[in-house]
Write a protein that holds these residues in place. Structure first.
Motif, mmCIF file in Angstrom:
data_model
loop_
_atom_site.group_PDB
_atom_site.id
_atom_site.type_symbol
_atom_site.label_atom_id
_atom_site.label_comp_id
_atom_site.label_asym_id
_atom_site.label_seq_id
_atom_site.Cartn_x
_atom_site.Cartn_y
_atom_site.Cartn_z
ATOM 1 N N LEU A 22 0.828 -1.194 0.000
ATOM 2 C CA LEU A 22 0.000 0.000 0.000
ATOM 3 C C LEU A 22 0.865 1.247 0.000
ATOM 4 O O LEU A 22 1.564 1.531 0.963
ATOM 5 C CB LEU A 22 -0.902 -0.028 1.241
ATOM 6 C CG LEU A 22 -1.759 1.193 1.527
ATOM 7 C CD1 LEU A 22 -2.795 1.365 0.426
ATOM 8 C CD2 LEU A 22 -2.436 1.047 2.867
ATOM 9 N N VAL A 25 4.338 1.010 1.432
ATOM 10 C CA VAL A 25 4.583 0.365 2.717
ATOM 11 C C VAL A 25 5.154 -1.010 2.436
ATOM 12 O O VAL A 25 4.598 -1.785 1.662
ATOM 13 C CB VAL A 25 3.291 0.244 3.553
ATOM 14 C CG1 VAL A 25 3.545 -0.555 4.814
ATOM 15 C CG2 VAL A 25 2.764 1.621 3.903
ATOM 16 N N GLU A 101 2.136 -3.455 11.764
ATOM 17 C CA GLU A 101 1.008 -2.712 11.223
ATOM 18 C C GLU A 101 -0.124 -2.722 12.241
ATOM 19 O O GLU A 101 -0.466 -3.780 12.753
ATOM 20 C CB GLU A 101 0.517 -3.353 9.935
ATOM 21 C CG GLU A 101 1.585 -3.468 8.860
ATOM 22 C CD GLU A 101 1.095 -4.209 7.641
ATOM 23 O OE1 GLU A 101 -0.121 -4.115 7.326
ATOM 24 O OE2 GLU A 101 1.908 -4.888 7.012
ATOM 25 N N TYR A 168 -4.032 4.109 10.501
ATOM 26 C CA TYR A 168 -3.300 2.908 10.108
ATOM 27 C C TYR A 168 -1.825 3.260 10.254
ATOM 28 O O TYR A 168 -1.276 4.032 9.470
ATOM 29 C CB TYR A 168 -3.662 2.530 8.675
ATOM 30 C CG TYR A 168 -2.877 1.376 8.104
ATOM 31 C CD1 TYR A 168 -2.834 0.139 8.735
ATOM 32 C CD2 TYR A 168 -2.191 1.518 6.899
ATOM 33 C CE1 TYR A 168 -2.120 -0.918 8.190
ATOM 34 C CE2 TYR A 168 -1.487 0.465 6.345
ATOM 35 C CZ TYR A 168 -1.461 -0.749 6.993
ATOM 36 O OH TYR A 168 -0.758 -1.796 6.455
ATOM 37 N N TYR A 181 4.941 5.034 8.751
ATOM 38 C CA TYR A 181 3.895 5.418 7.813
ATOM 39 C C TYR A 181 2.622 5.710 8.591
ATOM 40 O O TYR A 181 2.333 5.065 9.596
ATOM 41 C CB TYR A 181 3.607 4.274 6.832
ATOM 42 C CG TYR A 181 4.808 3.859 6.008
ATOM 43 C CD1 TYR A 181 5.017 4.370 4.737
ATOM 44 C CD2 TYR A 181 5.728 2.939 6.515
ATOM 45 C CE1 TYR A 181 6.115 3.988 3.976
ATOM 46 C CE2 TYR A 181 6.824 2.553 5.758
ATOM 47 C CZ TYR A 181 7.014 3.075 4.499
ATOM 48 O OH TYR A 181 8.104 2.690 3.760
ATOM 49 N N ASN A 183 -1.418 6.047 7.630
ATOM 50 C CA ASN A 183 -2.413 5.837 6.578
ATOM 51 C C ASN A 183 -1.768 5.573 5.219
ATOM 52 O O ASN A 183 -2.217 6.068 4.193
ATOM 53 C CB ASN A 183 -3.396 6.996 6.501
ATOM 54 C CG ASN A 183 -4.359 7.005 7.662
ATOM 55 O OD1 ASN A 183 -4.450 6.047 8.424
ATOM 56 N ND2 ASN A 183 -5.088 8.096 7.811
ATOM 57 N N GLY A 184 -0.694 4.803 5.221
ATOM 58 C CA GLY A 184 -0.040 4.389 3.986
ATOM 59 C C GLY A 184 0.907 5.404 3.394
ATOM 60 O O GLY A 184 1.516 5.153 2.367
ATOM 61 N N GLU A 185 1.069 6.559 4.031
ATOM 62 C CA GLU A 185 1.978 7.582 3.528
ATOM 63 C C GLU A 185 3.205 7.684 4.424
ATOM 64 O O GLU A 185 3.090 7.650 5.648
ATOM 65 C CB GLU A 185 1.279 8.935 3.463
ATOM 66 C CG GLU A 185 0.152 8.969 2.466
ATOM 67 C CD GLU A 185 -0.508 10.326 2.366
ATOM 68 O OE1 GLU A 185 0.012 11.305 2.934
ATOM 69 O OE2 GLU A 185 -1.566 10.401 1.720
#
Length: 193
Positions: A22, A25, A101, A168, A181, A183-185
Protein backbone atom coordinates in the motif's frame (compact mmCIF):
# COMPACT_ATOMS: atom_id res chain seq x y z
CA UNK A 1 -10.08 5.95 37.27
CA UNK A 2 -9.09 8.07 34.26
CA UNK A 3 -8.69 5.93 31.20
CA UNK A 4 -5.77 6.45 28.88
CA UNK A 5 -6.75 4.35 25.95
CA UNK A 6 -5.09 3.11 22.85
CA UNK A 7 -7.69 1.25 20.86
CA UNK A 8 -6.33 -1.49 18.65
CA UNK A 9 -8.24 -3.11 15.84
CA UNK A 10 -5.58 -5.24 14.17
CA UNK A 11 -1.96 -5.89 15.03
CA UNK A 12 0.41 -7.39 12.52
CA UNK A 13 4.02 -8.21 13.28
CA UNK A 14 5.97 -9.65 10.45
CA UNK A 15 9.44 -10.98 9.81
CA UNK A 16 11.55 -10.64 6.66
CA UNK A 17 11.06 -7.83 4.16
CA UNK A 18 9.48 -8.30 0.75
CA UNK A 19 7.97 -6.02 -1.88
CA UNK A 20 5.83 -2.89 -1.57
CA UNK A 21 2.11 -3.03 -0.94
CA UNK A 22 0.00 0.00 0.00
CA UNK A 23 1.56 3.27 -1.19
CA UNK A 24 5.09 1.99 -0.70
CA UNK A 25 4.58 0.37 2.72
CA UNK A 26 6.92 -2.61 2.85
CA UNK A 27 5.44 -5.76 4.37
CA UNK A 28 7.06 -8.93 5.58
CA UNK A 29 7.20 -12.44 4.25
CA UNK A 30 6.30 -14.38 7.41
CA UNK A 31 3.38 -13.14 9.47
CA UNK A 32 4.28 -13.73 13.13
CA UNK A 33 1.35 -11.98 14.80
CA UNK A 34 -2.12 -11.31 13.39
CA UNK A 35 -4.62 -10.34 16.09
CA UNK A 36 -8.19 -9.46 15.11
CA UNK A 37 -10.72 -7.78 17.37
CA UNK A 38 -13.47 -9.65 15.51
CA UNK A 39 -12.26 -12.87 17.19
CA UNK A 40 -13.16 -11.60 20.68
CA UNK A 41 -16.57 -11.34 22.35
CA UNK A 42 -17.77 -7.90 23.46
CA UNK A 43 -17.06 -6.98 27.09
CA UNK A 44 -14.12 -7.88 29.31
CA UNK A 45 -11.46 -9.71 27.33
CA UNK A 46 -10.09 -11.80 30.16
CA UNK A 47 -9.09 -14.72 27.99
CA UNK A 48 -6.87 -15.75 25.12
CA UNK A 49 -6.58 -13.74 21.91
CA UNK A 50 -6.08 -16.18 19.04
CA UNK A 51 -3.08 -15.35 16.90
CA UNK A 52 -3.57 -16.02 13.19
CA UNK A 53 0.20 -15.67 12.67
CA UNK A 54 2.88 -18.29 13.22
CA UNK A 55 3.55 -17.59 16.92
CA UNK A 56 1.40 -18.76 19.86
CA UNK A 57 -1.73 -17.01 21.14
CA UNK A 58 -1.82 -13.99 23.49
CA UNK A 59 -3.15 -13.99 27.07
CA UNK A 60 -5.09 -11.09 28.61
CA UNK A 61 -3.41 -9.35 31.55
CA UNK A 62 -5.71 -7.13 33.56
CA UNK A 63 -9.00 -6.48 31.87
CA UNK A 64 -8.84 -5.21 28.30
CA UNK A 65 -12.33 -4.42 26.99
CA UNK A 66 -13.81 -5.28 23.60
CA UNK A 67 -16.20 -2.60 22.40
CA UNK A 68 -17.11 -0.40 19.44
CA UNK A 69 -15.24 2.90 19.11
CA UNK A 70 -16.19 5.32 16.36
CA UNK A 71 -17.86 2.56 14.36
CA UNK A 72 -15.22 -0.18 14.70
CA UNK A 73 -14.97 -3.20 16.96
CA UNK A 74 -11.72 -2.96 18.89
CA UNK A 75 -9.86 -3.77 22.10
CA UNK A 76 -9.41 -0.93 24.61
CA UNK A 77 -6.75 -0.68 27.28
CA UNK A 78 -6.81 1.37 30.49
CA UNK A 79 -3.06 1.82 30.97
CA UNK A 80 -2.58 -1.28 33.12
CA UNK A 81 -4.25 -3.91 30.92
CA UNK A 82 -2.53 -5.57 27.98
CA UNK A 83 -2.12 -8.85 26.11
CA UNK A 84 1.06 -10.81 26.66
CA UNK A 85 2.36 -12.85 23.79
CA UNK A 86 4.87 -15.63 23.28
CA UNK A 87 8.63 -15.28 23.29
CA UNK A 88 9.90 -13.30 20.32
CA UNK A 89 11.92 -14.95 17.59
CA UNK A 90 15.61 -14.21 17.12
CA UNK A 91 15.01 -12.83 13.63
CA UNK A 92 13.32 -9.65 14.89
CA UNK A 93 16.04 -8.67 17.38
CA UNK A 94 19.03 -6.47 16.58
CA UNK A 95 19.38 -6.09 12.82
CA UNK A 96 16.57 -8.55 12.05
CA UNK A 97 14.07 -7.08 9.62
CA UNK A 98 10.51 -6.46 10.78
CA UNK A 99 7.25 -4.68 10.11
CA UNK A 100 4.43 -3.79 12.49
CA UNK A 101 1.01 -2.71 11.22
CA UNK A 102 -1.74 -1.44 13.53
CA UNK A 103 -5.11 0.26 13.33
CA UNK A 104 -5.11 2.55 16.37
CA UNK A 105 -7.35 5.20 17.93
CA UNK A 106 -6.26 7.34 20.85
CA UNK A 107 -8.34 9.72 22.94
CA UNK A 108 -7.31 13.32 23.56
CA UNK A 109 -5.77 12.51 26.97
CA UNK A 110 -2.81 10.57 25.59
CA UNK A 111 0.71 11.21 26.84
CA UNK A 112 4.37 11.08 25.78
CA UNK A 113 4.71 7.32 25.32
CA UNK A 114 1.76 4.98 24.89
CA UNK A 115 3.05 1.65 23.68
CA UNK A 116 1.01 -0.33 21.17
CA UNK A 117 3.48 -3.20 20.57
CA UNK A 118 6.71 -3.96 22.38
CA UNK A 119 9.20 -6.71 23.04
CA UNK A 120 12.35 -7.30 25.05
CA UNK A 121 13.24 -5.23 28.11
CA UNK A 122 13.84 -1.62 29.01
CA UNK A 123 17.03 -0.39 30.60
CA UNK A 124 19.57 -1.06 27.89
CA UNK A 125 22.00 -1.59 26.48
CA UNK A 126 21.02 0.51 23.44
CA UNK A 127 18.90 -1.27 20.89
CA UNK A 128 17.62 -4.03 23.21
CA UNK A 129 14.04 -2.75 23.41
CA UNK A 130 11.40 -2.07 20.79
CA UNK A 131 8.27 -0.10 21.51
CA UNK A 132 5.99 1.07 18.70
CA UNK A 133 4.11 3.94 20.29
CA UNK A 134 1.19 6.31 19.80
CA UNK A 135 2.55 9.04 22.03
CA UNK A 136 3.26 12.74 21.67
CA UNK A 137 6.90 12.95 22.77
CA UNK A 138 8.92 14.44 19.90
CA UNK A 139 11.93 12.19 20.66
CA UNK A 140 10.36 8.76 21.33
CA UNK A 141 6.60 9.21 20.92
CA UNK A 142 6.52 6.93 17.85
CA UNK A 143 9.39 4.48 18.46
CA UNK A 144 11.54 3.63 21.44
CA UNK A 145 14.59 1.39 20.97
CA UNK A 146 16.33 2.25 24.22
CA UNK A 147 18.82 4.45 22.46
CA UNK A 148 19.11 5.27 18.78
CA UNK A 149 17.06 5.48 16.70
CA UNK A 150 14.21 6.57 18.97
CA UNK A 151 11.71 8.52 16.87
CA UNK A 152 8.82 10.91 17.17
CA UNK A 153 6.04 11.44 14.65
CA UNK A 154 6.84 14.15 12.12
CA UNK A 155 5.43 16.56 9.55
CA UNK A 156 1.66 17.12 9.75
CA UNK A 157 1.44 14.31 12.36
CA UNK A 158 3.78 15.96 14.86
CA UNK A 159 3.76 15.57 17.80
CA UNK A 160 1.37 12.65 17.11
CA UNK A 161 -1.42 11.64 14.75
CA UNK A 162 -4.54 13.58 15.77
CA UNK A 163 -6.59 12.28 18.68
CA UNK A 164 -10.06 10.80 18.26
CA UNK A 165 -9.34 9.36 14.80
CA UNK A 166 -8.57 5.90 13.50
CA UNK A 167 -5.06 5.66 12.02
CA UNK A 168 -3.30 2.91 10.11
CA UNK A 169 0.21 3.09 11.64
CA UNK A 170 3.15 1.12 10.26
CA UNK A 171 6.74 0.59 11.44
CA UNK A 172 9.26 -1.11 9.15
CA UNK A 173 12.94 -1.91 9.55
CA UNK A 174 14.98 -3.28 6.64
CA UNK A 175 18.21 -3.91 8.58
CA UNK A 176 19.40 -0.33 8.02
CA UNK A 177 16.55 2.16 8.17
CA UNK A 178 13.45 2.50 10.37
CA UNK A 179 10.47 3.92 8.49
CA UNK A 180 7.11 5.10 9.81
CA UNK A 181 3.89 5.42 7.81
CA UNK A 182 0.56 7.01 8.66
CA UNK A 183 -2.41 5.84 6.58
CA UNK A 184 -0.04 4.39 3.99
CA UNK A 185 1.98 7.58 3.53
CA UNK A 186 5.63 7.92 4.55
CA UNK A 187 5.94 9.92 7.79
CA UNK A 188 9.60 9.75 8.74
CA UNK A 189 12.69 7.59 8.36
CA UNK A 190 15.90 7.25 10.37
CA UNK A 191 19.03 5.15 10.01
CA UNK A 192 19.39 2.67 12.86
CA UNK A 193 23.13 3.24 13.29
Amino acid sequence: MVKRLVYLLVIGLVLGISGPVLAGVIVAEELLVDLRAEDLAYGDASSIWTNHGTLDDFAAMGTPVVEDVDGRKCVTFDGSSYFEGPETTDGIHGNGTRSIEIWAYNGSDFVAEETMVSWSHRGGPDGTNLGFNYGNNTTWGAVGHWGPPDMGWSNEHSPAPAANNWWYLVYTYDGTTVRLYVNGEANTAKDAA
